[in-house]
Design a protein around this motif. Structure first.
Motif: not given
Length: 755
Positions: A662-685
């Motif tokens: 949850d990008r609005n949850n400050e407890n985990v927002s530091y993990m929000y990563d535009e370059e995460h390999p899973a995200v990039l893999k989905l986009i490329k696919y």
């Protein structure tokens, strides 16, 4: 564990230590001169609420209409009193005091400490000034420490903070606060340093300094010395030495923080030596390298040694306004330019809170210094001028957030200017002129257009939320609109869409949609304008008149929104389609339809049938979907079979849904990563499959405004990117650079292959 030493945390521990604490820990571990201390964790605050039994009562107090000032101030008073009057559980109190005693022993006796609030969202790159809480200086002894900790906790519920969180859709129950307890630096001189210009982003360091503790800079009580330095050569480009009449110090008898007159021989003397300036810039460069983002750094000097007290991201950089038509006449006053822009307006002098209602839209608000209570009037003003303050005072910070031209430290604006005067201010130069002066400010995008825009094979489009921004957006030279958010038009209407339907005023609603979309389509014709059907979450709809029946959801972002709402309230979706049909009948063949939050092909089939039923010829209209869910990405081949013309990545949602963050949850927002390999893999696919099928691909999420990510997408073969208005020029440059690199690499490979 309710406490932790600062040296034992780093920048990834925001959820535990808050932004301030995590940053201090990171800097200590990188060898920077940070005073020692400990952190009372965000968990300790949550445990305090639960174990003392006040949690429900506290959050019930906050259930108010934030636009009602009386309710807001009453909620602040009750919430703070509740925390003040509640004892800290003994186990938490013991852990706090044990840490304090250890710190005192290490320092050779009972020490003075600074007790600083460290909210878990305040120092993130996109945080607002309004999220920051309080600091208490020169605290000594166990009783004072416990009292200061409770004051920090209570500051989380100031009226400004409550208002900000509701406006930004932060859940009060999820917002936490840590408290930093740090050995006090008894500063002889102190101030702030920006590692880039806080408005324009220019690559210079700006240092503001005063005698005594830095509190006088932040409060705006003193106009500081100002130094501009070349970060690479350490050359001092500019100096402005102010008359510093007051200084904040620790009372040698009582230990209290007090203001005294500056000795006469120091009032107009430079508060920093050239060597101190160079050392500060060197430290600033190191800090910026750690965070890879321009920083706002608080520092202090004691016995000739520099200490770093805090560092946070600069959130107010706006390099859009860069060229201004000059003003040839002499200014009547000169101060420090704190927020750029040239505006003219009627002077309204604010001597007390009672004067705030006198400020009308377009006025220039003039005050000795601003305070949080003045923000509503500052929002109405077209410009702001203060007698005191520097680049980090309240007026400067708020003005940059609002994008309002501002001049601080003018010394005598409230005395020289008169109510009703017409003046012109230049918020970049810090100059004030008599009368109205018509000038033209050119945007960065306009300059690019004047110098012939860069031509790219990949289209560079623009995102628009508000139709009134269409003209400005079109001036960027964008290749069209990759995302027009229809919900922003709807949420500004006088009542909920269902209320229009229930009262038999559906056509009136359709006409409102047509009017808003037409404004944008006109500005860009014949370039494409992709309009996303409504995607507001239930909590936003509930705030509208007539929205009382909206369901209450634990996480509206995962709830009844997007296509799932449209396929439930089909009458509303049909009204949207009738608006599109009207536009097509009027000749707007550049308008495209985009369906949000798709997770299964059956949703597209059902929506497509309703579009056809409303008389929309899908063979003549471009239509497509948002790829925001992993399901849509994985099923893209099946989705393509439904006949779509294009897809657009909503990266904000795709990232949070893929990473379960949850990008609005400050407890985990530091993990929000535009370059995460899973995200990039989905986009490329998705790009690969769409390119194979001849389906256009685009991106309209925040990643579309990030040149670094855009270069990757171009490499993947994306057909267009859609950026925020102020990012179009930079994104186009990034696209062109990457395209040239791809061509060059291809040519080199070909040469190598041919021998």
């Amino acid at each position: 564990m309710d406490t932790v030493w600062i040296k034992d945390v780093g920048k990834k521990d925001i959820g535990i230590a808050g932004g301030k604490g995590a940053n201090l820990g990171e800097m200590i571990n990188k060898g920077l001169p940070v005073p020692p201390g400990f952190i009372i964790t965000a968990k300790a605050f949550r445990n305090f609420l639960k174990e003392s039994g006040i949690e429900k009562k506290l959050f019930d107090i906050l259930m108010i209409d934030i636009d009602d000032d009386a309710q807001l101030k009453d909620a602040e008073k009750k919430a703070k009193q509740l925390i003040f009057n509640t004892k800290i559980p003994e186990n938490i109190k013991k852990e706090i005091l044990d840490k304090y005693r250890t710190l005192c022993n290490e320092e050779g006796g009972e020490v003075f400490v600074a007790v600083r609030s460290s909210a878990t969202a305040e120092d993130l790159p996109d945080a607002s000034f309004a999220g920051q809480q309080d600091t208490f200086l020169n605290i000594k002894g166990e009783e004072q420490l416990i009292d200061a900790v409770k004051k920090c906790w209570a500051s989380l519920y100031g009226a400004r903070a409550i208002f900000y969180r509701v406006k930004k859709n932060f859940d009060h129950e999820k917002v936490n606060i840590a408290v930093v307890v740090q050995k006090m630096v008894n500063a002889e001189k102190a101030g702030v340093m920006f590692t880039s210009h806080p408005s324009s982003g220019e690559n210079v360091a700006i240092i503001e300094s005063i005698w005594g503790l830095g509190e006088a800079v932040v409060s705006g009580m003193v106009s500081p010395d100002n130094f501009v330095i070349d970060k690479e050569t350490y050359r001092i480009i500019d100096k402005k030495i102010s008359e510093k009449t007051k200084m904040c110090i620790k009372d040698p008898k009582t230990g209290d923080t007090i203001y005294i007159d500056v000795p006469q021989d120091k009032r107009n003397a430079e508060s920093l030596t050239d060597d101190e300036i160079k050392e500060l810039v060197n430290l600033g460069n190191k800090i910026e390298r750690i965070y890879r983002f321009p920083q706002d750094v608080e520092w202090a000097i004691e016995n000739g040694k520099i200490f770093i007290l805090q560092s946070r991201a600069i959130t107010t950089i706006n390099n859009n306004n860069i060229v201004k038509e000059g003003i040839s006449k002499e200014p009547i006053l000169i101060g420090t330019g704190a927020s750029p822009g040239i505006v003219s307006g009627r002077v309204v002098i604010i001597n007390s809170i009672k004067d705030l209602n006198k400020v009308e839209k377009g006025d220039i608000m003039v005050a000795k210094m601003t305070s949080p209570d003045m923000v509503p009037a500052m929002e109405r003003a077209s410009g702001i001028v203060t007698d005191e303050g520097g680049m980090t005072c309240h007026a400067a910070i708020v003005s940059r957030e609002l994008g309002t031209p501002c001049i601080v430290g003018s010394k005598k604006a409230t005395k020289v200017l008169k109510n009703g005067d017409t003046i012109t201010i230049d918020g970049a130069k810090g100059t004030i002129y008599k009368g109205r002066i018509d000038t033209k400010t050119e945007t960065k995008e306009e300059v690019v257009i004047k110098n012939k825009p860069i031509i790219t094979a990949t289209e560079v489009k623009v995102n628009i939320s508000i139709p009134s921004a269409a003209e400005r957006a079109a001036k960027t030279g964008a290749d069209g609109v990759g995302l027009l958010r229809i919900e922003h038009m709807v949420l500004t209407l006088p009542m909920h869409p269902q209320k229009y339907i229930d009262e038999g005023r559906s056509e009136e609603y359709v006409d409102e949609l047509v009017k808003g979309i037409k404004t944008v389509a006109d500005a860009f014709y014949p370039k494409p304008v992709w309009v996303r059907t409504i995607d507001a979450p239930t909590d936003e709809f509930r705030a509208m008149p007539g929205g009382e029946g909206e369901p209450i959801e634990a996480n509206p972002m995962l709830g009844w929104r997007g296509i799932r709402r449209d396929l439930t309230i089909k009458e509303h979706f049909r009204l949207e389609m009738r608006a599109f049909k009207k536009l097509f009948n009027m000749g707007y063949d550049n308008v495209g339809i985009m369906l949000p939050l798709i997770q299964h092909p059956y949703e597209i089939r059902e929506a497509k049938q309703m579009m056809i039923d409303e008389g929309i010829d899908l063979n003549k209209v471009e239509w497509g979907i948002m790829v925001e869910t992993p399901a849509a990405a994985i099923l893209i081949e099946d989705i393509i079979k439904e006949g779509i013309d294009y897809i657009s990545f909503g990266t904000n949602d795709l990232i949070q849904y893929t990473l379960a963050i949850d990008r609005n949850n400050e407890n985990v927002s530091y993990m929000y990563d535009e370059e995460h390999p899973a995200v990039l893999k989905l986009i490329k696919y998705v790009i690969d499959k769409c390119n194979e099928a001849g389906v256009k691909t685009s991106v309209c999420g925040q990643a579309g405004s990030n040149p670094k990510i855009v270069e990757k997408l171009v490499e993947y073969g994306i057909k267009s990117v859609s950026s925020n208005i102020d990012g179009v020029a930079d994104v186009r440059e990034a696209v062109a650079r990457k395209e040239r690199q791809i061509i060059l690499e291809s040519a080199l490979k070909s040469i190598k292959k041919d021998g």
